[in-house]
Design an enzyme around this catalytic site. Structure first.
Site, PDB file in Angstrom:
ATOM      1  N   LYS A 186       0.824  -1.215   0.000  1.00  0.00           N
ATOM      2  CA  LYS A 186       0.000   0.000   0.000  1.00  0.00           C
ATOM      3  C   LYS A 186       0.860   1.268   0.000  1.00  0.00           C
ATOM      4  O   LYS A 186       2.082   1.184   0.070  1.00  0.00           O
ATOM      5  CB  LYS A 186      -0.968  -0.049   1.184  1.00  0.00           C
ATOM      6  CG  LYS A 186      -1.909  -1.275   1.140  1.00  0.00           C
ATOM      7  CD  LYS A 186      -2.950  -1.192   0.033  1.00  0.00           C
ATOM      8  CE  LYS A 186      -3.661  -2.445  -0.397  1.00  0.00           C
ATOM      9  NZ  LYS A 186      -4.310  -3.308   0.522  1.00  0.00           N
TER      10      LYS A 186
HETATM   11  C1  LIG Z   1      -5.352  -4.438   0.816  1.00  0.00           C
HETATM   12  C2  LIG Z   1      -6.845  -4.302   0.867  1.00  0.00           C
HETATM   13  C3  LIG Z   1      -7.584  -4.602   2.032  1.00  0.00           C
HETATM   14  C4  LIG Z   1      -7.006  -5.306   3.201  1.00  0.00           C
HETATM   15  O1  LIG Z   1      -5.972  -4.672   3.830  1.00  0.00           O
HETATM   16  P1  LIG Z   1      -5.181  -5.440   4.990  1.00  0.00           P
HETATM   17  O2  LIG Z   1      -4.468  -4.327   5.680  1.00  0.00           O
HETATM   18  O3  LIG Z   1      -4.263  -6.398   4.304  1.00  0.00           O
HETATM   19  O4  LIG Z   1      -6.169  -6.116   5.848  1.00  0.00           O
HETATM   20  C5  LIG Z   1      -8.930  -4.296   2.061  1.00  0.00           C
HETATM   21  N1  LIG Z   1      -9.556  -3.782   0.992  1.00  0.00           N
HETATM   22  C6  LIG Z   1      -8.910  -3.522  -0.155  1.00  0.00           C
HETATM   23  C7  LIG Z   1      -9.663  -2.916  -1.295  1.00  0.00           C
HETATM   24  C8  LIG Z   1      -7.536  -3.797  -0.262  1.00  0.00           C
HETATM   25  O5  LIG Z   1      -6.891  -3.564  -1.415  1.00  0.00           O
END
Ligand SMILES: *Cc1c(COP(=O)(O)O)cnc(C)c1O
Length: 390
Positions: A186
């Site tokens: 991210k």
């Molecule tokens: C990465 C992601 C998540 C989950 O994030 P985590 O921190 O890994 O739990 C949720 N929604 C979307 C759209 C994502 O891309």
């Protein structure tokens, strides 16, 4: 051709992150403590919201948010099929039913023109759960106004959305709770981590308590000199707290967030300028309307399959042979076995999400990419289009 493989994604970790983690290791306090508190304060200040509750994933934040607004067994949560597993599974955790609204094929976000009717078809609608796809904000004015009309809560999946502006307002200050991800792919990362942002004191309090066993005080205040050994279990909570080790990464990453974002914007602009010369083969991602800022977490191209002799999967294979990593965001939830079997969804139920899925490719986009890396992606995409165009 490139001489080494370009990964689809890579975190940008520098000496500042390492120093901050080492500082935490030397402090002797590893789990939830002063660094988490500081990361929460700085994150909330960046967004301009009252509360930020740090947890160990965005999935945890979404679960806590749905729990805090009182989603119960049999309730309905209205969301998009064009998302990651996490968005749907948290609905299941609470025994609620996922109700999908098809996407706008241009923005890939929930089509708000279909939302009113979808809510009316529900028997116990409780929450609208929009996902800001790739870092482009959903139409939040329309969503908030429908939520008000029907008395629903809005919990945003903002895993792609740091930082994103909608109509001049920061995502994280609009819905009732906004959930961010600091997973390693991210825009800023803590390895694993998430944050629930809200202006609502009661929701923040509930999420904080439930994030650590439903206990009325956290370990830090309990074990410092000013704290005491006494605690109370107010509800059967979860084990979702962020560690100070993770928060150290977050503190260092947050300081670089604007710099990261500028680099992401520059790469996205370079891609869009290049692919604008191939409109017959490639649709470039939508820019935000005025007042909006895209986070550019993902750069998603849409192939014009009718103009190509190969499908998306083969296109990806060709890029892989050219040493370029890619991904697909997302395989829509409703076509996965769980959703087909448990909820009876069929691919044609959300035709735009399904058709869009079959033509999208996410290209590499992260601050550590050089202009030469970006140009090598452009060159390969262009050459594959020319080779397989009709
Ligand atoms: C990465 C992601 C998540 C989950 O994030 P985590 O921190 O890994 O739990 C949720 N929604 C979307 C759209 C994502 O891309």
């Amino acid at each position: 051709m490139r001489d080494f493989f370009l990964p689809f994604s890579a975190p940008t970790i520098g000496e500042e992150e390492i120093a901050e983690v080492v500082d935490t290791l030397r402090s002797g306090w590893l789990t939830t403590g002063p660094k988490v508190r500081r990361f929460e304060e700085q994150f909330a200040a960046y967004l301009g919201c009252r509360h930020a509750v740090a947890v160990n994933s965005c999935t945890a934040a979404l679960h806590l948010a749905l729990e805090a607004v009182g989603v119960c067994s049999g309730d309905e949560v209205i969301t998009t099929p064009m998302t990651f597993a996490a968005t749907g599974e948290v609905i299941h955790y609470l025994g609620a039913r996922p109700v999908f609204v098809d996407i706008d094929p241009v923005t890939m976000n929930m089509d708000v023109a279909l939302l009113d009717e979808a809510i009316q078809r529900c028997s116990r609608p409780k929450v609208i759960l929009p996902v800001h796809m790739a870092g482009l904000a959903c139409d939040m004015d329309a969503i908030m106004s429908l939520a008000e009309t029907y008395g629903l809560r809005v919990i945003e999946d903002a895993a792609h959305t740091f930082p994103t502006l909608y109509n001049g307002r920061m995502i994280g200050t609009i819905g009732h709770v906004t959930c961010f991800s600091f997973y390693s792919t991210k825009t800023i990362t803590t390895g694993e981590g998430g944050m629930a942002a809200t202006d609502d004191d009661a929701l923040a309090g509930r999420m904080r308590v439930m994030s650590l066993h439903g206990i009325s005080k956290n370990a830090w205040t309990r074990y410092t000199a000013s704290g005491s050994w006494y605690y109370e279990i107010l509800a059967p909570g979860f084990k979702y707290n962020m560690t100070d080790l993770a928060a150290s990464l977050g503190i260092a990453q947050l300081r670089k967030a604007d710099e990261f974002h500028r680099r992401r914007q520059a790469i996205a602009r370079r891609y869009t300028a290049a692919f604008a010369r191939l409109p017959e083969f490639i649709e470039t991602p939508a820019d935000p309307p005025s007042g909006g800022v895209h986070s550019w977490h993902l750069y998603i191209i849409k192939l014009r399959l009718d103009r190509l002799t190969i499908d998306r999967d083969t296109f990806i294979e060709e890029l892989r042979s050219a040493k370029i990593g890619t991904s697909v965001h997302f395989i829509p939830l409703h076509i996965h076995p769980y959703y087909r079997e448990a909820w009876g969804y069929r691919p044609e139920d959300f035709p735009r999400a399904y058709a869009t899925y079959r033509r999208v490719i996410s290209l590499p986009l992260y601050p550590a990419m050089t202009d030469a890396d970006v140009d090598s992606v452009i060159d390969e995409v262009v050459s594959i289009c020319r080779k397989h165009g009709r």
